[in-house]
Design a protein around this motif. Sequence first.
Motif, PDB file in Angstrom:
ATOM      1  N   PRO A  98      34.204   4.081 -26.471  1.00  0.00           N
ATOM      2  CA  PRO A  98      33.062   3.271 -26.039  1.00  0.00           C
ATOM      3  C   PRO A  98      31.987   3.272 -27.129  1.00  0.00           C
ATOM      4  N   ALA A  99      31.231   2.205 -27.215  1.00  0.00           N
ATOM      5  CA  ALA A  99      30.247   2.034 -28.294  1.00  0.00           C
ATOM      6  C   ALA A  99      29.278   3.215 -28.381  1.00  0.00           C
ATOM      7  N   ARG A 100      28.774   3.697 -27.253  1.00  0.00           N
ATOM      8  CA  ARG A 100      27.809   4.806 -27.274  1.00  0.00           C
ATOM      9  C   ARG A 100      28.439   6.054 -27.871  1.00  0.00           C
ATOM     10  N   GLU A 101      29.668   6.349 -27.490  1.00  0.00           N
ATOM     11  CA  GLU A 101      30.351   7.528 -28.016  1.00  0.00           C
ATOM     12  C   GLU A 101      30.630   7.380 -29.510  1.00  0.00           C
ATOM     13  N   ARG A 102      31.048   6.199 -29.912  1.00  0.00           N
ATOM     14  CA  ARG A 102      31.322   5.929 -31.332  1.00  0.00           C
ATOM     15  C   ARG A 102      30.034   6.079 -32.144  1.00  0.00           C
ATOM     16  N   ASP A 103      28.926   5.584 -31.609  1.00  0.00           N
ATOM     17  CA  ASP A 103      27.639   5.728 -32.296  1.00  0.00           C
ATOM     18  C   ASP A 103      27.252   7.200 -32.450  1.00  0.00           C
ATOM     19  N   LEU A 104      27.496   8.000 -31.419  1.00  0.00           N
ATOM     20  CA  LEU A 104      27.183   9.425 -31.495  1.00  0.00           C
ATOM     21  C   LEU A 104      28.061  10.132 -32.528  1.00  0.00           C
ATOM     22  N   VAL A 105      29.325   9.720 -32.629  1.00  0.00           N
ATOM     23  CA  VAL A 105      30.203  10.291 -33.662  1.00  0.00           C
ATOM     24  C   VAL A 105      29.625   9.990 -35.038  1.00  0.00           C
ATOM     25  N   GLU A 106      29.250   8.739 -35.268  1.00  0.00           N
ATOM     26  CA  GLU A 106      28.704   8.348 -36.576  1.00  0.00           C
ATOM     27  C   GLU A 106      27.380   9.050 -36.860  1.00  0.00           C
ATOM     28  N   GLU A 107      26.543   9.231 -35.832  1.00  0.00           N
ATOM     29  CA  GLU A 107      25.283   9.962 -36.020  1.00  0.00           C
ATOM     30  C   GLU A 107      25.554  11.405 -36.442  1.00  0.00           C
ATOM     31  N   HIS A 108      26.535  12.029 -35.801  1.00  0.00           N
ATOM     32  CA  HIS A 108      26.873  13.410 -36.155  1.00  0.00           C
ATOM     33  C   HIS A 108      27.402  13.475 -37.582  1.00  0.00           C
ATOM     34  N   LEU A 109      28.279  12.550 -37.936  1.00  0.00           N
ATOM     35  CA  LEU A 109      28.824  12.535 -39.301  1.00  0.00           C
ATOM     36  C   LEU A 109      27.732  12.302 -40.339  1.00  0.00           C
ATOM     37  N   ALA A 110      26.714  11.530 -39.975  1.00  0.00           N
ATOM     38  CA  ALA A 110      25.612  11.259 -40.913  1.00  0.00           C
ATOM     39  C   ALA A 110      24.807  12.522 -41.212  1.00  0.00           C
ATOM     40  N   THR A 111      24.789  13.467 -40.281  1.00  0.00           N
ATOM     41  CA  THR A 111      24.039  14.707 -40.509  1.00  0.00           C
ATOM     42  C   THR A 111      24.905  15.790 -41.129  1.00  0.00           C
ATOM     43  N   ALA A 112      26.217  15.580 -41.136  1.00  0.00           N
ATOM     44  CA  ALA A 112      27.118  16.558 -41.747  1.00  0.00           C
ATOM     45  C   ALA A 112      27.101  16.386 -43.263  1.00  0.00           C
ATOM     46  N   VAL A 113      27.449  17.446 -43.958  1.00  0.00           N
ATOM     47  CA  VAL A 113      27.555  17.408 -45.415  1.00  0.00           C
ATOM     48  C   VAL A 113      29.051  17.396 -45.720  1.00  0.00           C
TER      49      VAL A 113
END
Length: 163
Positions: A98-113
């Motif tokens: 779902p779009a909300r879950e996919r967005d949260l995955v991308e947000e988490h990846l954006a904060t990962a190094v």
Amino acid sequence: MEIAARAGLAVVLGGPATTRRGERGAAAALERYRAGFRPSRWWERPHVVLAADVAVAPTAGAARALALPQARAVAHSRTRGEFPPLAPVTEAELARLPARERDLVEEHLATAVTGTPAEVGRRLARLLEDTGADELMVTGGAADPEAQERSDRLLAELAGAPA
């Protein structure tokens, strides 16, 4: 952070505060923390711990794939209230979320190094310099223990630790 400063405690900075978007807010908060710090029996001076999810691999794509199970589990926990076991995730599976879950995955990846050793080294050095952190706490959550071990070994080499 103001409460920690008044109590003479260390602070941990991580997640969104470690991205380029969050740096201005993090810098201001750290400045207030350091300015308002009162020595205590635990710390004589301000102490900042930078926490980061880190995935190191020979290619940026492999590092992203290594970080994806943790990001997926975090997104799942935030949308469904439970943290599932880490499992491999393909880009195709990610696209079906779902779009909300996919967005949260991308947000988490954006904060990962994540990235190659050189990319991760540059990003961590910049984060440590930008925050003035005293300590780095690294986390990782790969579904593949051998890949996680390789990532940890590459990170240790970056830090100059014996392999």
